[in-house]
Every structure is written in structure tokens, then in C-alpha cells.
Design a protein around this motif. Structure first.
Motif, mmCIF file in Angstrom:
data_model
loop_
_atom_site.group_PDB
_atom_site.id
_atom_site.type_symbol
_atom_site.label_atom_id
_atom_site.label_comp_id
_atom_site.label_asym_id
_atom_site.label_seq_id
_atom_site.Cartn_x
_atom_site.Cartn_y
_atom_site.Cartn_z
ATOM 1 N N HIS A 1 0.731 -1.345 -0.044
ATOM 2 C CA HIS A 1 0.037 -0.035 0.019
ATOM 3 C C HIS A 1 0.767 1.290 -0.072
ATOM 4 C CE1 HIS A 1 -3.381 2.693 0.820
ATOM 5 N NE2 HIS A 1 -2.736 3.226 1.773
ATOM 6 N N LYS A 2 1.598 1.395 0.836
ATOM 7 C CA LYS A 2 2.755 2.519 0.867
ATOM 8 C C LYS A 2 3.543 2.555 -0.532
ATOM 9 C CE LYS A 2 6.490 4.482 3.756
ATOM 10 N NZ LYS A 2 7.532 4.205 4.911
ATOM 11 N N ASN B 1 2.243 6.764 -6.615
ATOM 12 C CA ASN B 1 0.824 7.766 -7.162
ATOM 13 C C ASN B 1 1.640 9.257 -6.739
ATOM 14 O OD1 ASN B 1 -1.065 5.687 -7.678
ATOM 15 N ND2 ASN B 1 -1.459 5.837 -5.658
ATOM 16 N N SER C 1 1.129 4.260 -2.972
ATOM 17 C CA SER C 1 0.951 5.582 -2.394
ATOM 18 C C SER C 1 2.385 6.411 -3.037
ATOM 19 C CB SER C 1 0.642 5.934 -0.951
ATOM 20 O OG SER C 1 -0.336 5.071 -0.466
#
Length: 222
Positions: A40-41, A47, A44
Motif C-alpha cells: 500500500h505504501k 502515485n 502511494s
């Protein structure tokens, strides 16, 4: 695994295999959660990198557009100021309003009742970012004589120029030395020089006499 206490009551005691399995399962769960958090990190972070790249591209495009607009604006200004001349593509030299251009210099001829002493005239020129006229060669000398007559319409008018007595000799306000072969000084007294529209160059009192004056400065390249 079952054991009994000292009264013969049965007690349950976990086996080491069960404990090991429990620990392994718990560790796997924790590991999975850590991997999910890292994924998830990473997403992120990816992104954010994409957003930064997009922002940088937008800023680059904006800067390019602004630079192009500025260049187009300068071209329009150059066309208006330079006019239809052979210098237009590479720019041209211009002078402030009310000044005359000759080669790389701009000249201001005071007119009417703008009479001042030599010292006052020098200060006025400096306030305009210029200095009193310095005769550099014969071509410039002829230009000055011609326009001093046209400016006043009276051949009797005089203009202060930037030649003055410095000690035992004469010096121009820009530090250059007086060239006797370029101009001849008339008059018996005075420490500052004035040009007569038709009669040449005369000595005059720097503070006692008030005349028109001529300022000079470099033209602006655009």
C-alpha cells in the motif's frame, strides 16, 4: 497432552508442536499484514511520483508558454520601435523620447529658455543618466554642429559641452584628454567650454555664464 496433579486430577498441557504451529500461523499473519502495508505504501509512493512528474511537466509547459509569449511580445515591441529597418531582425538601437540618435549614442539638446551654468548643466545630464557632450571624432562633430543649428533656429545660440580645465590642461567629463587637432578653443578666459552653432568652441566661466547644453549617453540595444 494430559497430566495429573498431586491429587490425581487431570490437567491439560499444550504440546510443543501446537505452540510452534500457533507461533508460525501468527507470524505468517503478521508478515502478511506487513507485506500488505508495504504494498500500500509503495502504491502511494508511486502515485506521488506520478503526480510530481505530471506537475513538473505542467510547470515546464507553462514556463515554455510564458517564454514564448514573452519572446512574441518583445518581437512586437521591437517592430514598433525599430520600424521597417535593416536592423529589425537583429534588433536596433533606440533613444528616449526627445533625444537624437547618432550611431551608438543619444543626444539631448536643451532648448528655449533652459539656460544654466556649466556645473548646473552637468548635474542635469547626470540626473538623466548621461553626461555633457564629448566630441569623439569629426563625423560626430559635424552631426552636433548641424543639429545645434536646427534645434535652435538661431546661429547665435551656444551650448555647454563636457570639456573643462583640469589643472593646467583640458579634459572631457568622461576622463578623455583634449585633442587639439579635433577642435580649437577660442577666448582668453574661462574654465569651461561652449559650442557656438557656427562659430566654433569658446571658453566661458563655469559659474558666471548661463547657456543651453547638450547631454550624451549610449543608446539602448533592443
Amino acid at each position: 497432552m494430559e497430566i495429573t496433579d498431586n491429587k490425581g486430577k487431570k490437567l491439560w498441557r499444550p504440546s510443543w508442536k501446537g505452540v510452534l504451529i500457533t507461533l508460525l500461523v501468527g507470524s505468517n499473519i503478521i508478515l502478511i499484514r506487513m507485506i500488505e502495508a508495504l504494498v500500500h505504501k509503495g502504491q502511494s509512493l508511486n502515485n506521488e511520483i506520478i503526480q510530481c512528474n505530471e506537475l513538473r511537466m505542467n510547470l515546464t509547459q507553462s514556463s515554455t508558454d510564458q517564454l514564448r509569449d514573452r519572446e512574441n511580445g518583445m518581437m512586437e515591441i521591437r517592430k514598433k520601435l525599430c520600424g521597417d529597418t535593416s536592423e529589425e531582425l537583429g534588433g536596433c538601437t533606440v533613444c528616449p523620447d526627445g533625444w537624437l540618435r547618432h550611431r551608438e549614442n543619444c543626444f539631448y539638446f536643451s532648448s528655449g529658455k533652459e539656460y544654466r551654468t556649466w556645473n548646473e548643466s552637468r548635474e542635469v545630464c547626470e540626473e538623466m543618466g548621461a553626461h555633457l557632450l564629448v566630441i569623439e571624432d569629426r563625423e560626430q562633430q559635424e552631426f552636433i554642429k548641424r543639429f545645434s543649428r536646427l534645434q535652435t533656429g538661431q546661429t547665435k545660440d551656444k551650448f555647454w559641452i563636457g570639456l573643462y580645465r583640469d589643472g593646467d590642461g583640458w579634459r572631457w567629463v568622461d576622463g578623455g584628454l583634449y585633442n587639439t587637432s579635433l577642435l580649437h578653443l577660442s577666448g582668453s578666459s574661462g574654465d569651461c567650454v561652449q559650442i557656438h552653432a557656427t562659430a566654433g568652441y569658446y571658453k566661458g566661466g563655469c559659474q558666471s555664464s548661463k547657456q543651453n547644453w547638450i547631454c550624451q549617453k549610449r543608446s539602448l540595444k533592443i
